[in-house]
Write a protein that holds these residues in place. Structure first.
Motif, PDB file in Angstrom:
ATOM      1  N   ILE A 135       0.856  -1.187   0.000  1.00  0.00           N
ATOM      2  CA  ILE A 135       0.000   0.000   0.000  1.00  0.00           C
ATOM      3  C   ILE A 135       0.894   1.239   0.000  1.00  0.00           C
ATOM      4  CG2 ILE A 135      -1.708   1.339   1.285  1.00  0.00           C
ATOM      5  CD1 ILE A 135      -2.823  -1.321   2.341  1.00  0.00           C
ATOM      6  N   LEU A 136       0.774   2.056  -1.031  1.00  0.00           N
ATOM      7  CA  LEU A 136       1.541   3.289  -1.130  1.00  0.00           C
ATOM      8  C   LEU A 136       0.787   4.461  -0.516  1.00  0.00           C
ATOM      9  CD1 LEU A 136       2.924   2.967  -4.775  1.00  0.00           C
ATOM     10  CD2 LEU A 136       4.033   2.308  -2.629  1.00  0.00           C
ATOM     11  N   SER A 137      -0.541   4.413  -0.605  1.00  0.00           N
ATOM     12  CA  SER A 137      -1.377   5.467  -0.030  1.00  0.00           C
ATOM     13  C   SER A 137      -2.755   4.890   0.258  1.00  0.00           C
ATOM     14  CB  SER A 137      -1.505   6.646  -0.994  1.00  0.00           C
ATOM     15  OG  SER A 137      -2.412   7.604  -0.484  1.00  0.00           O
ATOM     16  N   ASP A 138      -3.291   5.245   1.404  1.00  0.00           N
ATOM     17  CA  ASP A 138      -4.644   4.844   1.781  1.00  0.00           C
ATOM     18  C   ASP A 138      -5.351   6.060   2.372  1.00  0.00           C
ATOM     19  OD1 ASP A 138      -6.814   3.215   2.069  1.00  0.00           O
ATOM     20  OD2 ASP A 138      -6.106   2.229   3.885  1.00  0.00           O
ATOM     21  N   ASN A 139      -5.082   7.215   1.761  1.00  0.00           N
ATOM     22  CA  ASN A 139      -5.582   8.476   2.285  1.00  0.00           C
ATOM     23  C   ASN A 139      -7.005   8.758   1.813  1.00  0.00           C
ATOM     24  OD1 ASN A 139      -5.703  11.006   3.453  1.00  0.00           O
ATOM     25  ND2 ASN A 139      -4.623  12.008   1.787  1.00  0.00           N
ATOM     26  N   TRP A 140      -7.220   8.821   0.523  1.00  0.00           N
ATOM     27  CA  TRP A 140      -8.545   9.085  -0.033  1.00  0.00           C
ATOM     28  C   TRP A 140      -9.140   7.783  -0.532  1.00  0.00           C
ATOM     29  CZ3 TRP A 140     -11.981  12.717   0.453  1.00  0.00           C
ATOM     30  CH2 TRP A 140     -12.991  12.873  -0.465  1.00  0.00           C
ATOM     31  N   TYR A 141      -8.419   7.127  -1.441  1.00  0.00           N
ATOM     32  CA  TYR A 141      -8.695   5.766  -1.872  1.00  0.00           C
ATOM     33  C   TYR A 141      -7.385   5.014  -1.739  1.00  0.00           C
ATOM     34  CZ  TYR A 141     -12.927   7.978  -3.465  1.00  0.00           C
ATOM     35  OH  TYR A 141     -14.084   8.681  -3.512  1.00  0.00           O
ATOM     36  N   THR A 142      -7.233   3.862  -2.340  1.00  0.00           N
ATOM     37  CA  THR A 142      -6.040   3.052  -2.106  1.00  0.00           C
ATOM     38  C   THR A 142      -5.172   2.966  -3.353  1.00  0.00           C
ATOM     39  OG1 THR A 142      -7.304   1.719  -0.533  1.00  0.00           O
ATOM     40  CG2 THR A 142      -5.213   0.823  -1.267  1.00  0.00           C
ATOM     41  N   LEU A 143      -3.908   3.314  -3.177  1.00  0.00           N
ATOM     42  CA  LEU A 143      -2.913   3.176  -4.232  1.00  0.00           C
ATOM     43  C   LEU A 143      -1.977   2.047  -3.831  1.00  0.00           C
ATOM     44  CD1 LEU A 143      -1.567   4.131  -6.880  1.00  0.00           C
ATOM     45  CD2 LEU A 143      -0.242   5.751  -5.485  1.00  0.00           C
ATOM     46  N   ASN A 144      -1.976   0.977  -4.616  1.00  0.00           N
ATOM     47  CA  ASN A 144      -1.138  -0.191  -4.348  1.00  0.00           C
ATOM     48  C   ASN A 144      -0.022  -0.305  -5.369  1.00  0.00           C
ATOM     49  OD1 ASN A 144      -2.577  -1.511  -2.136  1.00  0.00           O
ATOM     50  ND2 ASN A 144      -4.196  -1.872  -3.628  1.00  0.00           N
ATOM     51  N   LYS A 145       1.139  -0.805  -4.904  1.00  0.00           N
ATOM     52  CA  LYS A 145       2.202  -1.228  -5.805  1.00  0.00           C
ATOM     53  C   LYS A 145       2.153  -2.753  -5.798  1.00  0.00           C
ATOM     54  CE  LYS A 145       7.133  -1.129  -6.730  1.00  0.00           C
ATOM     55  NZ  LYS A 145       8.450  -0.691  -6.232  1.00  0.00           N
ATOM     56  N   ILE A 146       1.916  -3.342  -6.956  1.00  0.00           N
ATOM     57  CA  ILE A 146       1.732  -4.779  -7.057  1.00  0.00           C
ATOM     58  C   ILE A 146       2.872  -5.372  -7.885  1.00  0.00           C
ATOM     59  CG2 ILE A 146       0.193  -6.615  -7.869  1.00  0.00           C
ATOM     60  CD1 ILE A 146      -2.098  -4.492  -7.446  1.00  0.00           C
ATOM     61  N   THR A 147       3.550  -6.341  -7.303  1.00  0.00           N
ATOM     62  CA  THR A 147       4.593  -7.081  -8.009  1.00  0.00           C
ATOM     63  C   THR A 147       3.998  -8.438  -8.372  1.00  0.00           C
ATOM     64  OG1 THR A 147       6.283  -5.935  -6.715  1.00  0.00           O
ATOM     65  CG2 THR A 147       6.974  -7.923  -7.894  1.00  0.00           C
ATOM     66  N   PHE A 148       4.161  -8.827  -9.633  1.00  0.00           N
ATOM     67  CA  PHE A 148       3.526 -10.058 -10.105  1.00  0.00           C
ATOM     68  C   PHE A 148       4.385 -10.741 -11.158  1.00  0.00           C
ATOM     69  CE2 PHE A 148       2.141  -6.556 -12.705  1.00  0.00           C
ATOM     70  CZ  PHE A 148       2.086  -7.046 -14.009  1.00  0.00           C
ATOM     71  N   GLU A 149       4.132 -12.030 -11.330  1.00  0.00           N
ATOM     72  CA  GLU A 149       4.721 -12.799 -12.421  1.00  0.00           C
ATOM     73  C   GLU A 149       3.638 -13.028 -13.459  1.00  0.00           C
ATOM     74  OE1 GLU A 149       6.188 -16.467 -10.801  1.00  0.00           O
ATOM     75  OE2 GLU A 149       8.135 -15.591 -10.282  1.00  0.00           O
ATOM     76  N   LYS A 150       4.044 -12.922 -14.714  1.00  0.00           N
ATOM     77  CA  LYS A 150       3.099 -13.111 -15.814  1.00  0.00           C
ATOM     78  C   LYS A 150       3.745 -14.013 -16.850  1.00  0.00           C
ATOM     79  CE  LYS A 150       1.185 -10.291 -19.531  1.00  0.00           C
ATOM     80  NZ  LYS A 150       2.130 -10.750 -20.512  1.00  0.00           N
ATOM     81  N   THR A 151       3.008 -15.057 -17.248  1.00  0.00           N
ATOM     82  CA  THR A 151       3.482 -15.935 -18.310  1.00  0.00           C
ATOM     83  C   THR A 151       3.075 -15.317 -19.650  1.00  0.00           C
ATOM     84  OG1 THR A 151       3.201 -17.866 -16.889  1.00  0.00           O
ATOM     85  CG2 THR A 151       3.409 -18.266 -19.253  1.00  0.00           C
ATOM     86  N   ASN A 152       4.074 -15.004 -20.466  1.00  0.00           N
ATOM     87  CA  ASN A 152       3.822 -14.378 -21.764  1.00  0.00           C
ATOM     88  C   ASN A 152       3.342 -15.408 -22.787  1.00  0.00           C
ATOM     89  OD1 ASN A 152       4.617 -11.784 -20.925  1.00  0.00           O
ATOM     90  ND2 ASN A 152       6.767 -12.351 -21.151  1.00  0.00           N
ATOM     91  N   SER A 153       2.894 -14.932 -23.928  1.00  0.00           N
ATOM     92  CA  SER A 153       2.361 -15.819 -24.968  1.00  0.00           C
ATOM     93  C   SER A 153       3.402 -16.804 -25.494  1.00  0.00           C
ATOM     94  CB  SER A 153       1.767 -15.000 -26.117  1.00  0.00           C
ATOM     95  OG  SER A 153       2.761 -14.144 -26.660  1.00  0.00           O
ATOM     96  N   ASN A 154       4.691 -16.453 -25.373  1.00  0.00           N
ATOM     97  CA  ASN A 154       5.743 -17.365 -25.831  1.00  0.00           C
ATOM     98  C   ASN A 154       6.183 -18.342 -24.740  1.00  0.00           C
ATOM     99  OD1 ASN A 154       7.340 -15.881 -24.101  1.00  0.00           O
ATOM    100  ND2 ASN A 154       8.640 -15.006 -25.698  1.00  0.00           N
ATOM    101  N   GLY A 155       5.534 -18.295 -23.569  1.00  0.00           N
ATOM    102  CA  GLY A 155       5.838 -19.203 -22.468  1.00  0.00           C
ATOM    103  C   GLY A 155       6.842 -18.677 -21.467  1.00  0.00           C
ATOM    104  N   SER A 156       7.497 -17.570 -21.784  1.00  0.00           N
ATOM    105  CA  SER A 156       8.463 -17.001 -20.834  1.00  0.00           C
ATOM    106  C   SER A 156       7.731 -16.367 -19.658  1.00  0.00           C
ATOM    107  CB  SER A 156       9.361 -15.973 -21.527  1.00  0.00           C
ATOM    108  OG  SER A 156       8.595 -14.846 -21.922  1.00  0.00           O
ATOM    109  N   ILE A 157       8.384 -16.359 -18.503  1.00  0.00           N
ATOM    110  CA  ILE A 157       7.804 -15.762 -17.298  1.00  0.00           C
ATOM    111  C   ILE A 157       8.522 -14.458 -17.016  1.00  0.00           C
ATOM    112  CG2 ILE A 157       7.426 -16.032 -14.822  1.00  0.00           C
ATOM    113  CD1 ILE A 157       7.188 -19.047 -15.311  1.00  0.00           C
ATOM    114  N   GLN A 158       7.731 -13.427 -16.789  1.00  0.00           N
ATOM    115  CA  GLN A 158       8.268 -12.089 -16.575  1.00  0.00           C
ATOM    116  C   GLN A 158       7.754 -11.554 -15.243  1.00  0.00           C
ATOM    117  OE1 GLN A 158       6.755  -9.043 -19.317  1.00  0.00           O
ATOM    118  NE2 GLN A 158       8.875  -8.564 -19.810  1.00  0.00           N
ATOM    119  N   THR A 159       8.637 -10.932 -14.462  1.00  0.00           N
ATOM    120  CA  THR A 159       8.238 -10.273 -13.222  1.00  0.00           C
ATOM    121  C   THR A 159       8.105  -8.784 -13.493  1.00  0.00           C
ATOM    122  OG1 THR A 159       9.378 -11.940 -11.892  1.00  0.00           O
ATOM    123  CG2 THR A 159       8.838  -9.865 -10.798  1.00  0.00           C
ATOM    124  N   GLN A 160       6.981  -8.208 -13.082  1.00  0.00           N
ATOM    125  CA  GLN A 160       6.718  -6.784 -13.292  1.00  0.00           C
ATOM    126  C   GLN A 160       6.156  -6.174 -12.022  1.00  0.00           C
ATOM    127  OE1 GLN A 160       4.032  -6.227 -16.600  1.00  0.00           O
ATOM    128  NE2 GLN A 160       5.383  -7.271 -18.046  1.00  0.00           N
TER     129      GLN A 160
END
Length: 193
Positions: A13-38
């Motif tokens: 949670i980066l901010s929870d003052n008015w509404y919520t701003l989150n920083k989300i780290t995730f892994e995503k499997t791309n269409s070519n099968g590679s896994i990317q962290t973003q």
């Protein structure tokens, strides 16, 4: 519904003052099968509803005008924005929300609304889904002056415009609000007014 190609690793949670701003780290499997962290930031302000009131006999629509700080910061000289009535759901269902918001903002008490579609408004950074409605109005439905709720800091001007004038305002840039443009174009395409 889970997507087995996406795995949330961390939510900060980066901010929870008015509404919520989150920083989300995730892994995503791309269409070519590679896994990317973003990492991405996502602003959660809840879901909302918007409505365009129209009168077939008068060929008019009801819009609102109010100060919107983000537009002022981004070059709108006075910060005023012409838009369709809208509001956050605040734990209501979309239909009840938009009826309440319509009365608060415009002064029109409507009982029948038609849901026309839903849309993510800024899916690259905001979680909100907006529920779009239209409804016919008549002079007899006007119960108050509208203007919003003072305790919420609202100072809303109610505008009754000819439909043609509203369409022209899109062309001239006087109307720049996406939800309003979408609703005006919807009733134009459907030949409602």
């Amino acid at each position: 519904m889970q997507n087995n190609k996406v795995k949330i690793l961390q939510t900060e949670i980066l901010s929870d003052n008015w509404y919520t701003l989150n920083k989300i780290t995730f892994e995503k499997t791309n269409s070519n099968g590679s896994i990317q962290t973003q990492s991405r930031e996502a602003y959660d302000r809840g879901n909302g509803a918007t409505i365009l009131l129209y009168n077939k006999d008068l060929n008019t629509v009801i819009l609102t005008k109010q100060f919107r700080l983000p537009t002022y910061i981004n070059g709108n000289p006075d910060g005023m924005l012409i838009e369709a009535c809208a509001g956050l759901l605040d734990n209501d269902n979309p239909e009840e929300c938009i009826k309440r918001e319509t009365e608060e903002e415009t002064g029109y008490k409507i009982s029948k609304v038609e849901k026309v579609f839903e849309s993510y408004m800024s899916p690259g950074s905001v979680t909100e889904i907006l529920h779009f409605f239209i409804a016919e109005y008549s002079k007899e439905m006007k119960t108050t002056d509208g203007g919003g709720l003072e305790e919420e800091g609202e100072d809303i001007e109610v505008l009754e415009l000819s439909f043609d004038e509203a369409l022209t305002m899109i062309d001239t840039g006087a109307i720049k609000d996406a939800k309003t443009i979408m609703l005006l174009q919807h009733i134009r395409i459907k030949n409602i007014v």
